[in-house]
Motif scaffolding. Structure first.
Motif, PDB file in Angstrom:
ATOM      1  N   GLN A 194     -72.107 -11.624  10.356  1.00  0.00           N
ATOM      2  CA  GLN A 194     -71.507 -10.238  11.243  1.00  0.00           C
ATOM      3  C   GLN A 194     -70.731  -9.100  10.820  1.00  0.00           C
ATOM      4  OE1 GLN A 194     -69.425 -11.828  14.449  1.00  0.00           O
ATOM      5  NE2 GLN A 194     -69.652  -9.300  15.141  1.00  0.00           N
ATOM      6  N   VAL A 195     -71.785  -7.962  11.989  1.00  0.00           N
ATOM      7  CA  VAL A 195     -71.769  -6.481  11.933  1.00  0.00           C
ATOM      8  C   VAL A 195     -70.913  -6.036  12.681  1.00  0.00           C
ATOM      9  CG1 VAL A 195     -73.439  -6.280  10.559  1.00  0.00           C
ATOM     10  CG2 VAL A 195     -73.989  -6.560  12.382  1.00  0.00           C
ATOM     11  N   ALA A 196     -70.358  -5.135  12.147  1.00  0.00           N
ATOM     12  CA  ALA A 196     -69.690  -4.353  13.376  1.00  0.00           C
ATOM     13  C   ALA A 196     -70.683  -2.311  13.348  1.00  0.00           C
ATOM     14  CB  ALA A 196     -68.323  -3.653  13.143  1.00  0.00           C
ATOM     15  N   LYS A 197     -70.261  -2.239  14.873  1.00  0.00           N
ATOM     16  CA  LYS A 197     -70.927  -1.201  14.770  1.00  0.00           C
ATOM     17  C   LYS A 197     -70.847  -0.179  13.661  1.00  0.00           C
ATOM     18  CE  LYS A 197     -71.810   2.567  18.536  1.00  0.00           C
ATOM     19  NZ  LYS A 197     -71.401   2.593  19.292  1.00  0.00           N
ATOM     20  N   LEU A 240     -75.726   0.103  15.410  1.00  0.00           N
ATOM     21  CA  LEU A 240     -76.478   0.961  16.570  1.00  0.00           C
ATOM     22  C   LEU A 240     -74.958   0.068  17.567  1.00  0.00           C
ATOM     23  CD1 LEU A 240     -79.107   2.280  16.990  1.00  0.00           C
ATOM     24  CD2 LEU A 240     -77.032   3.449  15.855  1.00  0.00           C
ATOM     25  N   ASP A 241     -74.815  -1.654  17.023  1.00  0.00           N
ATOM     26  CA  ASP A 241     -74.576  -2.298  18.054  1.00  0.00           C
ATOM     27  C   ASP A 241     -72.923  -3.942  17.485  1.00  0.00           C
ATOM     28  OD1 ASP A 241     -75.280  -2.015  21.041  1.00  0.00           O
ATOM     29  OD2 ASP A 241     -77.338  -2.252  19.354  1.00  0.00           O
ATOM     30  N   GLU A 242     -72.726  -4.647  17.661  1.00  0.00           N
ATOM     31  CA  GLU A 242     -72.018  -5.255  16.732  1.00  0.00           C
ATOM     32  C   GLU A 242     -72.628  -6.870  17.006  1.00  0.00           C
ATOM     33  OE1 GLU A 242     -68.081  -6.920  19.063  1.00  0.00           O
ATOM     34  OE2 GLU A 242     -67.840  -4.943  18.232  1.00  0.00           O
ATOM     35  N   GLY A 243     -72.353  -7.580  16.244  1.00  0.00           N
ATOM     36  CA  GLY A 243     -72.959  -8.571  16.472  1.00  0.00           C
ATOM     37  C   GLY A 243     -73.140  -9.768  15.016  1.00  0.00           C
ATOM     38  N   VAL A 244     -73.950 -10.523  15.355  1.00  0.00           N
ATOM     39  CA  VAL A 244     -74.309 -11.685  14.447  1.00  0.00           C
ATOM     40  C   VAL A 244     -75.869 -11.521  13.764  1.00  0.00           C
ATOM     41  CG1 VAL A 244     -74.032 -14.110  13.220  1.00  0.00           C
ATOM     42  CG2 VAL A 244     -72.501 -12.650  14.696  1.00  0.00           C
ATOM     43  N   LEU A 245     -76.357 -11.665  12.709  1.00  0.00           N
ATOM     44  CA  LEU A 245     -77.601 -10.688  12.142  1.00  0.00           C
ATOM     45  C   LEU A 245     -78.278 -12.339  12.169  1.00  0.00           C
ATOM     46  CD1 LEU A 245     -79.778  -9.138  11.491  1.00  0.00           C
ATOM     47  CD2 LEU A 245     -79.400 -10.218   8.820  1.00  0.00           C
ATOM     48  N   ILE A 257     -83.059  -4.350  16.255  1.00  0.00           N
ATOM     49  CA  ILE A 257     -82.479  -3.345  16.210  1.00  0.00           C
ATOM     50  C   ILE A 257     -83.620  -2.858  14.755  1.00  0.00           C
ATOM     51  CG2 ILE A 257     -81.574  -2.708  13.645  1.00  0.00           C
ATOM     52  CD1 ILE A 257     -80.585  -5.561  13.365  1.00  0.00           C
ATOM     53  N   ASP A 258     -84.014  -1.011  15.779  1.00  0.00           N
ATOM     54  CA  ASP A 258     -85.029  -0.885  15.603  1.00  0.00           C
ATOM     55  C   ASP A 258     -84.916   0.263  14.670  1.00  0.00           C
ATOM     56  OD1 ASP A 258     -85.654  -1.790  18.027  1.00  0.00           O
ATOM     57  OD2 ASP A 258     -85.330   0.069  19.401  1.00  0.00           O
ATOM     58  N   MET A 259     -86.026   0.608  13.728  1.00  0.00           N
ATOM     59  CA  MET A 259     -85.931   1.592  13.040  1.00  0.00           C
ATOM     60  C   MET A 259     -85.672   3.177  13.508  1.00  0.00           C
ATOM     61  SD  MET A 259     -87.197   2.868  10.118  1.00  0.00           S
ATOM     62  CE  MET A 259     -87.712   1.731   8.596  1.00  0.00           C
ATOM     63  N   GLN A 260     -84.711   4.026  13.128  1.00  0.00           N
ATOM     64  CA  GLN A 260     -84.234   5.248  14.368  1.00  0.00           C
ATOM     65  C   GLN A 260     -85.438   6.036  13.213  1.00  0.00           C
ATOM     66  OE1 GLN A 260     -79.873   4.751  12.885  1.00  0.00           O
ATOM     67  NE2 GLN A 260     -80.118   2.654  13.574  1.00  0.00           N
ATOM     68  N   GLY A 265     -84.810  -6.533  12.434  1.00  0.00           N
ATOM     69  CA  GLY A 265     -84.545  -7.493  13.436  1.00  0.00           C
ATOM     70  C   GLY A 265     -83.711  -7.582  14.274  1.00  0.00           C
ATOM     71  N   TYR A 266     -83.288  -8.954  14.577  1.00  0.00           N
ATOM     72  CA  TYR A 266     -82.354  -9.129  16.467  1.00  0.00           C
ATOM     73  C   TYR A 266     -81.422  -9.504  15.524  1.00  0.00           C
ATOM     74  CZ  TYR A 266     -86.510  -9.078  18.383  1.00  0.00           C
ATOM     75  OH  TYR A 266     -87.486  -8.613  18.815  1.00  0.00           O
ATOM     76  N   LEU A 267     -79.955  -8.860  16.163  1.00  0.00           N
ATOM     77  CA  LEU A 267     -78.465  -9.305  16.614  1.00  0.00           C
ATOM     78  C   LEU A 267     -78.223 -10.132  17.651  1.00  0.00           C
ATOM     79  CD1 LEU A 267     -77.023  -5.743  15.482  1.00  0.00           C
ATOM     80  CD2 LEU A 267     -76.963  -7.544  14.056  1.00  0.00           C
ATOM     81  N   GLU A 268     -77.261 -10.839  17.542  1.00  0.00           N
ATOM     82  CA  GLU A 268     -76.471 -11.945  19.010  1.00  0.00           C
ATOM     83  C   GLU A 268     -75.340 -11.384  19.504  1.00  0.00           C
ATOM     84  OE1 GLU A 268     -76.857 -16.144  19.128  1.00  0.00           O
ATOM     85  OE2 GLU A 268     -78.777 -16.232  19.113  1.00  0.00           O
ATOM     86  N   PRO A 269     -74.984 -10.792  20.563  1.00  0.00           N
ATOM     87  CA  PRO A 269     -73.623 -10.902  19.813  1.00  0.00           C
ATOM     88  C   PRO A 269     -72.876 -11.191  19.582  1.00  0.00           C
ATOM     89  CG  PRO A 269     -75.836 -10.311  22.579  1.00  0.00           C
ATOM     90  CD  PRO A 269     -75.469 -10.987  21.674  1.00  0.00           C
ATOM     91  N   GLY A 270     -71.346 -10.682  19.928  1.00  0.00           N
ATOM     92  CA  GLY A 270     -70.716 -11.865  19.114  1.00  0.00           C
ATOM     93  C   GLY A 270     -69.742 -11.796  18.112  1.00  0.00           C
TER      94      GLY A 270
END
Length: 80
Positions: A30-33, A52-57, A6-9, A75-80
């Motif tokens: 869980q987060v959705a796009k 910008l993506d979906e996944g789990v923080l 997750i990048d600073m935009q 931070g980082y998301l794992e797809p899922g």
């Protein structure tokens, strides 16, 4: 282990950095796009950043009060 950064935009052309105010999600959520995931403060305003993506923080790299340059990893998301 596949992880999505997750990048600073940049919300403004001349913006170079922003300060993390609050994460709106927690590790394990869980987060959705398009979901609002954190609030950052630029020189001009507080801005909600959306996923910008979906996944789990899975990891928060920078927390409240941290200044992060544009492009820096928040931070980082794992797809899922």
């Amino acid at each position: 282990e596949l992880r999505i950064a997750i990048d600073m935009q940049s919300s403004a052309y001349e913006m170079e950095a922003a300060v993390v105010i609050e994460w709106m999600v927690s590790v394990g959520d869980q987060v959705a796009k398009g979901d609002p995931i954190l609030i950052v403060e630029t020189e001009k305003a507080e801005v909600e950043m959306e996923a910008l993506d979906e996944g789990v923080l899975v990891e928060v790299v920078h927390g409240p009060g941290d200044e992060v340059p544009v492009g820096g990893v928040l931070g980082y998301l794992e797809p899922g």
